[in-house]
Design a protein around this motif. Structure first.
Motif, PDB file in Angstrom:
ATOM      1  N   PRO A   1      51.656  45.138  45.210  1.00  0.00           N
ATOM      2  CA  PRO A   1      50.486  44.279  45.426  1.00  0.00           C
ATOM      3  C   PRO A   1      49.197  45.047  45.707  1.00  0.00           C
ATOM      4  N   ASP A   2      49.298  46.319  46.079  1.00  0.00           N
ATOM      5  CA  ASP A   2      48.103  47.118  46.357  1.00  0.00           C
ATOM      6  C   ASP A   2      47.576  47.826  45.120  1.00  0.00           C
ATOM      7  N   ARG A   3      48.194  47.600  43.960  1.00  0.00           N
ATOM      8  CA  ARG A   3      47.766  48.201  42.711  1.00  0.00           C
ATOM      9  C   ARG A   3      47.646  47.102  41.654  1.00  0.00           C
ATOM     10  N   LYS A   4      46.992  47.413  40.554  1.00  0.00           N
ATOM     11  CA  LYS A   4      46.871  46.486  39.455  1.00  0.00           C
ATOM     12  C   LYS A   4      47.915  46.822  38.397  1.00  0.00           C
ATOM     13  N   ALA A   5      48.814  45.887  38.132  1.00  0.00           N
ATOM     14  CA  ALA A   5      49.791  46.077  37.062  1.00  0.00           C
ATOM     15  C   ALA A   5      49.167  45.633  35.745  1.00  0.00           C
ATOM     16  N   VAL A   6      49.235  46.502  34.750  1.00  0.00           N
ATOM     17  CA  VAL A   6      48.684  46.204  33.435  1.00  0.00           C
ATOM     18  C   VAL A   6      49.704  46.589  32.378  1.00  0.00           C
ATOM     19  N   GLY A   7      49.672  45.885  31.270  1.00  0.00           N
ATOM     20  CA  GLY A   7      50.582  46.185  30.178  1.00  0.00           C
ATOM     21  C   GLY A   7      49.844  46.601  28.931  1.00  0.00           C
TER      22      GLY A   7
END
Length: 327
Positions: free
Chosen positions: A298-304
């Motif tokens: 939750p403290d990072r941005k998950a991107v695909g």
């Protein structure tokens, strides 16, 4: 003091990322793969909020191409056979006093399949670029064959580390002793087989990843026709018996290229300072996989990002990267 690999979610000073450099290896996929690598690098850099990206190119022409596609990156020119720096780069370890050290192991092209000039020594050369002389150990180990949570706990597969094409004659107990002395891995979860058609002979970073201390992420089969359903079930049973907490990640299921099943896996994500980058394949579970990874960080941005062309070379985002811990 014991030296251990910090977990991937610990702070990074930088990351090395291999840049596709050899047209004879990549052929028509060269430029599309370069575009995918540049997109991955940009996401990790995160407009300076992430970490320094060091794109590693094998020759002057490729270095210029890397600089053009990724002007935000530092370009490192070092000869290599191919871009899979997770396996050929140095493994960086630290002790409780904050001292950094580098470990380098022999490399034989994943059991003699793809032995290319420069791959066996690029780890030593990259370590020297950060002012560290790597300790060289005389046995074969690829970085993608292990994953750690930073507490002395590691995971691997029998298919890879017990494969006679790596270290013939070394027993399970001898390998465990080497991992303990060389990388500080005191407890080791042995999974069985890796993904179908994975030329690495079952690298664990396509199958199981630590996402917190004592928490391991594992794929959930995508229906009865998922080609790795039994592999995933066996891994889950072993992790549960070991006493680990399990986090679920969807599987992309059956992914075909030119009529053949490929070892597509969302587990080959890279955990950066600001972003967690997940490889995508145009599968039905792409969005669900990114959402599942986001919930874990939750403290990072998950991107695909699509990784189709990188995968033609045999791996994905985690395979082409090697982080430099901040200590």
């Amino acid at each position: 003091m014991t030296f251990r690999q910090p977990p991937e979610w610990a702070p990074h000073e930088a990351v090395w990322i291999g840049f596709p450099s050899h047209s004879d290896l990549w052929e028509d996929d060269l430029e599309p793969a370069r575009a995918e690598v540049a997109a991955f690098a940009l996401a990790v850099h995160a407009e300076g909020r992430g970490e320094e990206v060091r794109l590693v190119a094998a020759d002057p022409d490729s270095a210029r191409a890397a600089a053009a596609r990724a002007p935000f990156a530092t370009i490192v020119q070092e000869p290599f056979g191919d871009i899979w720096l997770r396996d050929t780069g140095p493994l960086l370890v630290a002790d409780s006093g904050g001292r950094l050290a580098a470990r380098s192991f022999r490399f034989n092209g994943w059991g003699g399949k793809y032995e290319l000039e420069g791959d066996d020594s690029v780890g030593l050369r990259l370590a020297s670029t950060i002012g560290t002389d790597a300790d060289r150990f005389d046995w074969i180990l690829e970085g993608g064959a292990i994953d750690v949570d930073g507490t002395g706990l590691g995971v691997t597969t029998e298919q890879c580390l017990l494969n006679p094409n790596r270290n013939p004659g070394m027993s399970r107990e001898e390998i465990e002793a080497r991992l303990r002395s060389d990388l500080g891995i005191e407890r080791l979860l042995w999974l069985g087989e890796g993904l179908l058609n994975d030329h690495t002979d079952g690298h664990v970073d396509n199958l199981a990843r630590f996402v917190a201390e004592g928490v391991i992420a594992l794929p959930v089969p995508d229906g009865d026709d998922d080609p790795n359903a039994e592999v995933y079930r066996d891994a889950r049973a072993r992790a549960e018996a070991f006493g680990l907490e399990i986090a679920d990640i969807p599987s992309p299921g059956r992914v075909l290229r030119d009529g053949e099943i490929i070892p597509a896996s969302y587990m080959n994500f890279y955990i950066g300072n600001a972003a967690v980058v997940v490889p995508l394949y145009g599968a039905a579970n792409d969005e669900a996989a990114v959402a599942a990874v986001q919930a874990l960080f939750p403290d990072r941005k998950a991107v695909g990002f699509r990784a189709d062309h990188v995968l033609t070379g045999g791996g994905s985002f985690h395979c082409i990267s090697q982080q430099v811990p901040r200590v």
